[in-house]
Design a protein around this motif. Sequence first.
Motif, PDB file in Angstrom:
ATOM      1  N   LEU A  80       8.786   4.404  -4.518  1.00 25.29           N
ATOM      2  CA  LEU A  80       9.142   3.256  -3.685  1.00 25.29           C
ATOM      3  C   LEU A  80       7.988   2.947  -2.734  1.00 25.29           C
ATOM      4  O   LEU A  80       7.356   3.845  -2.191  1.00 25.29           O
ATOM      5  N   LYS A  81       7.752   1.663  -2.527  1.00 22.80           N
ATOM      6  CA  LYS A  81       6.525   1.188  -1.869  1.00 22.80           C
ATOM      7  C   LYS A  81       6.265   1.850  -0.521  1.00 22.80           C
ATOM      8  O   LYS A  81       5.133   2.245  -0.229  1.00 22.80           O
ATOM      9  N   ARG A  82       7.284   1.978   0.304  1.00 19.27           N
ATOM     10  CA  ARG A  82       7.072   2.528   1.651  1.00 19.27           C
ATOM     11  C   ARG A  82       6.570   3.971   1.599  1.00 19.27           C
ATOM     12  O   ARG A  82       5.775   4.381   2.442  1.00 19.27           O
ATOM     13  N   ALA A  83       7.030   4.736   0.613  1.00 17.81           N
ATOM     14  CA  ALA A  83       6.559   6.115   0.451  1.00 17.81           C
ATOM     15  C   ALA A  83       5.223   6.162  -0.279  1.00 17.81           C
ATOM     16  O   ALA A  83       4.302   6.876   0.138  1.00 17.81           O
ATOM     17  N   TYR A  84       5.109   5.392  -1.362  1.00 16.05           N
ATOM     18  CA  TYR A  84       3.867   5.433  -2.146  1.00 16.05           C
ATOM     19  C   TYR A  84       2.671   4.989  -1.301  1.00 16.05           C
ATOM     20  O   TYR A  84       1.595   5.608  -1.363  1.00 16.05           O
ATOM     21  N   ASP A  85       2.853   3.945  -0.502  1.00 15.08           N
ATOM     22  CA  ASP A  85       1.744   3.466   0.333  1.00 15.08           C
ATOM     23  C   ASP A  85       1.374   4.491   1.403  1.00 15.08           C
ATOM     24  O   ASP A  85       0.195   4.651   1.738  1.00 15.08           O
ATOM     25  N   THR A  86       2.370   5.185   1.952  1.00 14.21           N
ATOM     26  CA  THR A  86       2.092   6.278   2.893  1.00 14.21           C
ATOM     27  C   THR A  86       1.276   7.370   2.209  1.00 14.21           C
ATOM     28  O   THR A  86       0.269   7.851   2.742  1.00 14.21           O
ATOM     29  N   ALA A  87       1.716   7.754   1.007  1.00 21.43           N
ATOM     30  CA  ALA A  87       1.008   8.792   0.245  1.00 21.43           C
ATOM     31  C   ALA A  87      -0.417   8.371  -0.077  1.00 21.43           C
ATOM     32  O   ALA A  87      -1.351   9.181  -0.015  1.00 21.43           O
ATOM     33  N   ALA A  88      -0.601   7.101  -0.416  1.00 21.28           N
ATOM     34  CA  ALA A  88      -1.940   6.600  -0.776  1.00 21.28           C
ATOM     35  C   ALA A  88      -2.886   6.667   0.417  1.00 21.28           C
ATOM     36  O   ALA A  88      -4.074   7.004   0.267  1.00 21.28           O
ATOM     37  N   ILE A  89      -2.378   6.354   1.610  1.00 27.82           N
ATOM     38  CA  ILE A  89      -3.201   6.420   2.821  1.00 27.82           C
ATOM     39  C   ILE A  89      -3.626   7.865   3.096  1.00 27.82           C
ATOM     40  O   ILE A  89      -4.793   8.140   3.414  1.00 27.82           O
ATOM     41  N   ILE A  90      -2.693   8.799   2.954  1.00 26.75           N
ATOM     42  CA  ILE A  90      -3.018  10.213   3.168  1.00 26.75           C
ATOM     43  C   ILE A  90      -3.965  10.706   2.073  1.00 26.75           C
ATOM     44  O   ILE A  90      -4.953  11.402   2.347  1.00 26.75           O
ATOM     45  N   ALA A  91      -3.673  10.350   0.835  1.00 22.69           N
ATOM     46  CA  ALA A  91      -4.494  10.799  -0.298  1.00 22.69           C
ATOM     47  C   ALA A  91      -5.937  10.332  -0.165  1.00 22.69           C
ATOM     48  O   ALA A  91      -6.874  11.050  -0.535  1.00 22.69           O
ATOM     49  N   ASP A  92      -6.122   9.136   0.379  1.00 20.47           N
ATOM     50  CA  ASP A  92      -7.472   8.582   0.531  1.00 20.47           C
ATOM     51  C   ASP A  92      -8.345   9.487   1.411  1.00 20.47           C
ATOM     52  O   ASP A  92      -9.553   9.592   1.193  1.00 20.47           O
ATOM     53  N   LYS A  93      -7.726  10.144   2.387  1.00 22.02           N
ATOM     54  CA  LYS A  93      -8.454  11.055   3.285  1.00 22.02           C
ATOM     55  C   LYS A  93      -9.070  12.220   2.508  1.00 22.02           C
ATOM     56  O   LYS A  93     -10.095  12.773   2.910  1.00 22.02           O
ATOM     57  N   PHE A  94      -8.438  12.568   1.375  1.00 20.22           N
ATOM     58  CA  PHE A  94      -8.882  13.724   0.591  1.00 20.22           C
ATOM     59  C   PHE A  94      -9.489  13.311  -0.753  1.00 20.22           C
ATOM     60  O   PHE A  94      -9.693  14.156  -1.626  1.00 20.22           O
ATOM     61  N   ASN A  95      -9.755  12.008  -0.895  1.00 16.84           N
ATOM     62  CA  ASN A  95     -10.281  11.484  -2.176  1.00 16.84           C
ATOM     63  C   ASN A  95      -9.392  11.889  -3.348  1.00 16.84           C
ATOM     64  O   ASN A  95      -9.863  12.302  -4.409  1.00 16.84           O
ATOM     65  N   MET A  96      -8.095  11.789  -3.117  1.00 15.01           N
ATOM     66  CA  MET A  96      -7.105  12.116  -4.139  1.00 15.01           C
ATOM     67  C   MET A  96      -6.309  10.861  -4.490  1.00 15.01           C
ATOM     68  O   MET A  96      -6.384   9.844  -3.804  1.00 15.01           O
ATOM     69  N   LYS A  97      -5.530  10.962  -5.558  1.00 19.41           N
ATOM     70  CA  LYS A  97      -4.614   9.894  -5.959  1.00 19.41           C
ATOM     71  C   LYS A  97      -3.193  10.444  -5.905  1.00 19.41           C
ATOM     72  O   LYS A  97      -2.937  11.543  -6.416  1.00 19.41           O
ATOM     73  N   PRO A  98      -2.258   9.703  -5.319  1.00 19.64           N
ATOM     74  CA  PRO A  98      -0.873  10.194  -5.315  1.00 19.64           C
ATOM     75  C   PRO A  98      -0.252  10.131  -6.710  1.00 19.64           C
ATOM     76  O   PRO A  98      -0.616   9.281  -7.527  1.00 19.64           O
ATOM     77  N   ALA A 136       3.278   9.643  -8.594  1.00 17.24           N
ATOM     78  CA  ALA A 136       4.645   9.166  -8.379  1.00 17.24           C
ATOM     79  C   ALA A 136       5.631   9.982  -9.217  1.00 17.24           C
ATOM     80  O   ALA A 136       5.377  10.275 -10.385  1.00 17.24           O
ATOM     81  N   HIS A 137       6.750  10.330  -8.600  1.00 13.97           N
ATOM     82  CA  HIS A 137       7.816  11.066  -9.298  1.00 13.97           C
ATOM     83  C   HIS A 137       9.153  10.407  -8.942  1.00 13.97           C
ATOM     84  O   HIS A 137       9.565  10.403  -7.785  1.00 13.97           O
ATOM     85  N   GLY A 138       9.821   9.860  -9.954  1.00 17.46           N
ATOM     86  CA  GLY A 138      11.040   9.089  -9.734  1.00 17.46           C
ATOM     87  C   GLY A 138      12.170   9.851  -9.076  1.00 17.46           C
ATOM     88  O   GLY A 138      13.043   9.246  -8.436  1.00 17.46           O
ATOM     89  N   SER A 139      12.186  11.177  -9.196  1.00 17.29           N
ATOM     90  CA  SER A 139      13.274  11.955  -8.605  1.00 17.29           C
ATOM     91  C   SER A 139      13.168  12.081  -7.087  1.00 17.29           C
ATOM     92  O   SER A 139      14.080  12.623  -6.455  1.00 17.29           O
ATOM     93  N   LEU A 140      12.073  11.588  -6.504  1.00 18.69           N
ATOM     94  CA  LEU A 140      11.901  11.654  -5.046  1.00 18.69           C
ATOM     95  C   LEU A 140      12.327  10.369  -4.334  1.00 18.69           C
ATOM     96  O   LEU A 140      12.126  10.230  -3.128  1.00 18.69           O
ATOM     97  N   VAL A 141      12.923   9.424  -5.067  1.00 17.00           N
ATOM     98  CA  VAL A 141      13.376   8.186  -4.415  1.00 17.00           C
ATOM     99  C   VAL A 141      14.478   8.490  -3.412  1.00 17.00           C
ATOM    100  O   VAL A 141      15.130   9.543  -3.465  1.00 17.00           O
ATOM    101  N   GLU A 142      14.687   7.545  -2.497  1.00 16.71           N
ATOM    102  CA  GLU A 142      15.771   7.670  -1.525  1.00 16.71           C
ATOM    103  C   GLU A 142      17.115   7.700  -2.260  1.00 16.71           C
ATOM    104  O   GLU A 142      17.214   7.263  -3.408  1.00 16.71           O
ATOM    105  N   TYR A 143      18.132   8.216  -1.574  1.00 15.30           N
ATOM    106  CA  TYR A 143      19.454   8.228  -2.202  1.00 15.30           C
ATOM    107  C   TYR A 143      19.970   6.815  -2.425  1.00 15.30           C
ATOM    108  O   TYR A 143      19.638   5.889  -1.683  1.00 15.30           O
ATOM    109  N   TYR A 144      20.779   6.656  -3.465  1.00 19.56           N
ATOM    110  CA  TYR A 144      21.412   5.371  -3.740  1.00 19.56           C
ATOM    111  C   TYR A 144      22.562   5.194  -2.760  1.00 19.56           C
ATOM    112  O   TYR A 144      23.501   5.985  -2.735  1.00 19.56           O
ATOM    113  N   ALA A 145      22.498   4.152  -1.932  1.00 13.02           N
ATOM    114  CA  ALA A 145      23.446   3.979  -0.828  1.00 13.02           C
ATOM    115  C   ALA A 145      24.584   3.015  -1.147  1.00 13.02           C
ATOM    116  O   ALA A 145      25.275   2.540  -0.245  1.00 13.02           O
ATOM    117  N   GLY A 146      24.789   2.727  -2.427  1.00 16.51           N
ATOM    118  CA  GLY A 146      25.942   1.928  -2.812  1.00 16.51           C
ATOM    119  C   GLY A 146      26.005   0.596  -2.087  1.00 16.51           C
ATOM    120  O   GLY A 146      24.999  -0.112  -1.937  1.00 16.51           O
TER     121      GLY A 146
END
Length: 199
Positions: free
Chosen positions: A70-88, A90-100
């Motif tokens: 999800l964009k809010r998490a992936y973009d956070t990860a990308a900003i952190i990853a950039d500090k270490f010259n890494m690429k995030p 993505a794993h679908g099981s880490l999405v937020e819970y489905y809130a019905g």
Amino acid sequence: GQLGYLGVANLPTRFYFVRHGESEWNPIRKVAGTSSDVPLTELGKQQALKAAETFHTSNIVPTAIVTSPLKRAYDTAAIIADKFNMKPIAHGSLVEYYAGEWQGELYEDTCRQKGLDFNKKHLPQAAEFGEPLEFVEQRITDAIRFAGQQFGNDILFVAHNGVFRSLTNALLKETLISANAAPIVFEQTHNKWKMQQLG
């Protein structure tokens, strides 16, 4: 438990967690859940940069950065990853819970409609047709275990507050919440898990 569910067995013994930076819906307490790809605010981007700096100044280099897609998490990860010259990764099981029925709704409005105290944090079970907490725990611990088999210890997972609550419930038997982009370490010693905020 369900057949094949390993609970918290065979997890990496040390890993890091960061909730995404502030999203556009956080300040107005609108429930994003899984359905809405809400972007970070400018403050959220600054929070992610600060988290990256905390890892850097603590001399922590993640072995991998695994994130909710999800964009809010992936973009956070990308900003952190950039500090270490890494690429995030993505794993679908880490999405937020489905809130019905709560998804896309203002938290306080929905609480009022249901006669709930909006000053308290209600878990997914409060949402009609929401994802049960035990399901969230299962997919999260499975994702962490799978990543640990690939990358070992010191993985950074970037996800959501509902994921964090489920994770602390599974490991610490307490349902805790996380501030936006606050770096946290989970570590197991003598078969006991402990959690500490970095920085």
